[in-house]
Design an enzyme around this catalytic site. Structure first.
Site, PDB file in Angstrom:
ATOM      1  N   MET A   1      -4.656   4.949  -5.472  1.00  0.00           N
ATOM      2  CA  MET A   1      -3.755   4.157  -4.659  1.00  0.00           C
ATOM      3  C   MET A   1      -2.321   4.626  -4.928  1.00  0.00           C
ATOM      4  SD  MET A   1      -6.347   2.505  -6.330  1.00  0.00           S
ATOM      5  CE  MET A   1      -5.787   1.223  -7.458  1.00  0.00           C
TER       6      MET A   1
ATOM      7  N   CYS B   1       0.865  -1.180   0.000  1.00  0.00           N
ATOM      8  CA  CYS B   1       0.000   0.000   0.000  1.00  0.00           C
ATOM      9  C   CYS B   1       0.900   1.228   0.000  1.00  0.00           C
ATOM     10  CB  CYS B   1      -0.926   0.034   1.215  1.00  0.00           C
ATOM     11  SG  CYS B   1      -1.905   1.568   1.299  1.00  0.00           S
TER      12      CYS B   1
END
Length: 392
Positions: free
Chosen positions: A314, A104
């Protein structure tokens, strides 16, 4: 019937970039969860409140979106010249699994701050005032990331005037450098091509760029799917047929990228690859109501995460976008005008984001050397998270 008291597990709830997650120091986890396996997954699922057939994660720390259903485990690094090992777990909302297949990028901004505040960075490396470069080993993808964390009076500076589209309040800027972000050896394009034809039954033949940089990502032209690239979350997430179409494309793309061996495996690997659609610049209204002019961006990108259109972008997908934009002939580069570039500003549902990337062509194909972007992070809550004793 008598029930045992709940377990109390030290944890910190942090916003990093446009995501939020529950952060743990490895040594604070129950002994059974300090190693990978069913006990660890069960603990994290219960912390977040999954699986939840209602899709709300009411009985946990999750926020019922892919951006807020995240967990992080950090530990002092055993890697030479690194400070902290960063392990990321993307928790499914409605299914009983934790996806460990990728990183992430947004929460990376919070990793550096947590590492400094929790003694995972040597005190001799932390200035009284200035910036400490936290050397992160991303354990999921085995890559180095450098987080430039601002320090004031020996402590992490969280507040500031840096604004990030998708985040309501300003905070301190944290520069993130993704070193050698290409995934695997050799060409970061798994087929060796910057554009491929992908045949998807019931949909047809699509032109796609498939890249392993930041996170495995499949790019498609918006107009091939009947979109303009200006769509917001409700335009996609409220359309069950559209979501099913994107998942079908993602599954066939994952198969062609060699990430899975059978289509059935795609359902258990929702975090990777990502799928995104791109378009040339066009004016649109962001989810906050702000107008994004065509002149303010180089291209438009919309990306899906865990089966839904992301509210912003993201961080790892931004690395893929920046890298693909730097390479002539990709769908991303073409949408951005087809010129040579080392940085790109793209429009997403919440606004805009700039990312820098460098790529070079070698004897074994294209590879990325570095990608850079700025994020921010803020601790929201710290203490203990409680889970039923029979969880693990």
């Amino acid at each position: 019937m008598t029930y045992k008291p709940q377990l109390k597990v030290p944890a910190t709830y942090i916003r990093g970039g446009t995501s939020k997650g529950v952060f743990f120091n490895l040594k604070d986890l129950p002994e059974e969860a300090q190693t990978p396996g069913k006990a660890r997954d069960a603990l994290l699922l219960r912390v977040i409140g999954s699986p939840d057939p209602y899709g709300k994660q009411i009985d946990g720390m999750g926020g019922a979106t892919s951006s807020t259903s995240k967990t992080v485990i950090l530990s002092e690094s055993n890697q030479p010249n690194h400070d902290v090992d960063y392990l990321f777990g993307q928790v499914s909302i409605d299914k009983p699994f934790v996806d460990w297949s990728g990183n992430c990028g947004n929460l990376t901004a919070a990793v550096g701050a947590f590492a400094v505040s929790n003694g995972l960075v040597g005190k001799e490396r932390i200035p009284d005032n200035g910036v400490v470069i936290v050397r992160i080993w991303q354990a999921n993808i085995k890559k180095t990331i450098l987080a430039h964390v601002p320090i004031v009076n020996g402590e992490v500076q969280e507040l500031g005037d840096f604004e990030l589209d998708g985040v309501t309040f300003p905070a301190a800027e944290v520069k993130i450098e993704f070193m050698d972000p290409a995934d695997g050896d050799g060409d970061m394009f798994p087929t060796g091509n910057v554009i491929d034809e992908l045949t998807v039954p019931e949909i047809g033949v699509l032109n796609v760029t498939m890249i392993n940089a930041g996170i495995p990502t499949i790019f498609v032209n918006a107009d091939q799917l009947g979109y303009t690239g200006t769509e917001l979350q409700d335009d996609i997430n409220g359309d069950a047929d559209a979501l099913a179409k994107f998942e079908r494309i993602r599954a066939y793309g994952a198969l062609k990228m060699g990430l899975i061996e059978t289509l059935d495996e795609a359902a258990g690997r929702q975090h990777t690859p990502k799928i995104a659609f791109v378009a040339p610049p066009k004016e649109y209204t962001s989810s906050s109501g702000k107008t994004v002019s065509a002149e303010a961006v180089d291209l438009l990108v919309r990306a899906l995460s865990m089966g839904k259109l992301h509210h912003a972008m993201m961080g790892t997908a931004a690395v893929a976008i920046g890298t693909a934009a730097a390479i002539p002939g990709t769908l991303v580069n073409i949408a951005a005008g087809g010129c040579e570039r080392k940085e790109v500003r793209f429009g997403h549902p919440s606004g805009t984001l700039k990312v820098g990337a460098e790529a070079e062509h070698t004897a074994s194909g294209w590879t990325a050397t570095k990608a850079i972007m700025s994020r921010s992070a803020r601790v929201i809550m710290e203490g203990v998270v409680r889970v039923p004793a029979d969880t693990i």
